[in-house]
Design a protein around this motif. Sequence first.
Motif, short mmCIF file in Angstrom:
data_model
loop_
_atom_site.label_atom_id
_atom_site.label_comp_id
_atom_site.label_asym_id
_atom_site.label_seq_id
_atom_site.Cartn_x
_atom_site.Cartn_y
_atom_site.Cartn_z
N PRO A 203 -9.03 6.94 42.45
CA PRO A 203 -9.60 8.30 42.35
C PRO A 203 -8.54 9.35 42.64
CG PRO A 203 -11.01 6.85 43.64
CD PRO A 203 -9.75 6.09 43.42
N LYS A 204 -8.78 10.54 42.19
CA LYS A 204 -7.77 11.59 42.29
C LYS A 204 -7.41 11.89 43.73
CE LYS A 204 -6.76 16.28 40.72
NZ LYS A 204 -7.25 17.45 39.95
N LYS A 205 -8.39 11.84 44.64
CA LYS A 205 -8.10 12.20 46.03
C LYS A 205 -7.27 11.14 46.75
CE LYS A 205 -12.52 10.35 47.69
NZ LYS A 205 -13.74 10.67 48.48
N LYS A 207 -4.81 9.38 45.12
CA LYS A 207 -3.51 9.22 44.46
C LYS A 207 -2.41 9.84 45.31
CE LYS A 207 -5.28 9.09 39.73
NZ LYS A 207 -5.28 9.72 38.40
N LYS A 209 1.03 11.70 46.44
CA LYS A 209 1.74 12.84 45.89
C LYS A 209 3.15 12.45 45.43
CE LYS A 209 -0.73 16.22 48.73
NZ LYS A 209 -0.59 17.31 49.73
#
Length: 624
Positions: A203-205, A207, A209
């Motif tokens: 999920p995007k949260k 991933k 940085k």
Amino acid sequence: MVHRYLNNTHVSLVLAKSRVAPLKSQTVPRLELQGCVLSSQLVKVVQEELEVEVTSTHFWTDSKICLAWLCTREKLNAYVGSRIGKIKENGHNTAMWNWIPSNLNVADLATKSSKFASIKEWLTGPDFLKHDRSEWPNQDCVALSMSEGVNYHDEFQDEEETVYFLTVEKIVDLPDITRFSDYNRLIRSTAYYFKMRKILGLPKKYKPKKFSINVQDMEEAKNLWYRKVQMDIFHDEVHSLRTTGYVKRSSRLFTYSPILVNGVIRMKGRIQDLDKFNVNNPVILPDNHNFTNLLIRTFHNANAHQGLETIINNLKHRYRILKVRSQVKKFGQTCVRCRELGAKPSVAQMSNLPPKRTTPFVFPFTHTGIDYFGPLTVKVGRRPKKRWVVLFTCMTSRAVHLEVVPSLDTSSCMMAIRCFMAIRGVPKKILSDNGTNFTGANQELKKLVKELDENQIEETLSARGVEWSFIPPGAPHFGGCWERLVRSVKSGLQGMLKDRNPSDLVLRTTLCEVMNVINNRPLTHVSDDPHDAEPLTPNMLLLGRNNHMQYDHNFDENSVMTRAAYKHAQVYADRFWRKWVSTYRPELIKRQKWPDNRSYYEYSVADLVMIIDENLHRGCWQIS
């Protein structure tokens, strides 16, 4: 899970799972085998998720038939064989499985809750786990009853029936190995590829940085390639290890005692140290594979292109490559850098002697070679000065003439040549090294010979002039005729010169004596028989005799050839040349080195060659 610390033992339940029997009726041994598969899968999950070091793993089952299936080497049917293969694929071999009586098997509580009085035994397991292994259930009494034996043999493959079953390997897309020429780049690219696939599935949260790979990602990429390569070449061996735990005797891996660990075939070593598992159980890799060639190339370059034994020794620390010696040797033969470092010049057959070395009945020094050596230090007053020696040698008779010059400039060279020509006569051809002093002297020599044509030289001789030629640049062996005599002159000077800094007169006198010694050297074999003729020397042509002793010559007064004094020299010269032709020239026929062309490579256009330059390091030689 059992944890022992000093004298304390703690047993706890970590994970449990049960399944309902399928609607299609199955035999009890098959259901128990399905339970063994489920247990193997749970243990694998626990080992991967828990960050706890597990020293040993043990499985307990009350099914003697399942234990017999796990231990057998006979062919099983598709249903049982595939499930036995899954268990061994998880790394749980036969030695980990044990038998337990049904009354002690607490796993039955999941389906038979009335069997035990309390749930405490479900959470802490049987009591024998807290004791030493000697108090565990006896494994020697595991024998099949008659009814169990019938169920056991029912699952074997009939001899007349042929059943094919395969253990499906999870297919993973890997980069095209033919696009890579470096092993480390291949592993890094694979690690980045699979790390990106994992990140894209999050999920995007969750991933990260920052995108990077670590050591674990590199090891996973290596294991993926190990499995890929082994499945390509050792497909039958992988299938056999998953189903039976062994390979066929006809397999190339039989002598390596192969085992399957996390899907990778390794050689089972005799030393089992958990801290050095990869070293004691190296990965087995095939020969003649692109992955193996990249690995050998990496070790070859990392070890600075060392010898065969060094590279093989370093490879064996973690890998066992089939036919590794021939594979490493084959790569070394194709390595461009190794070929540059080990290249040898192509040696041709010794060429024929030039005519100037074999033409008899000519004046001394008709064909002359010239060379310099030095410097020699002389004392002028109280100051040391440098002097050089010019060596002239007759190419035919091998006679020597020496002149001293104060410098290496063109004028000094011309003075030495004029002194030589005044004493020995004007030569027909002069051959020298390709030096700058001789290049300049070549122009002035033509002018000098032109002036001598009018005053001193007869018209027939001056019309020919003096031909000056140079040996090719970078080919000092063309001047071997005078280079060898330079060594002889230096040896004579070392034996005669006692003063470190002699005067000019002493040096000139010593050179004359050395010149006489060199011209007295024998050109032919020196016989021990006193009745044999005297060996041929250069002085016999220059002086008509050897100059180490004085003796009288008796000539026939009635001979026409001896009436005139000038005839004497002609007699001596004829004697010299007849003996030269009969004794010395035959010795020049045999090739002392390079007798044939078998090691010579016939070069052609577009061949890649290395140009040897003695003034440069071997690594700086030009390739063209």
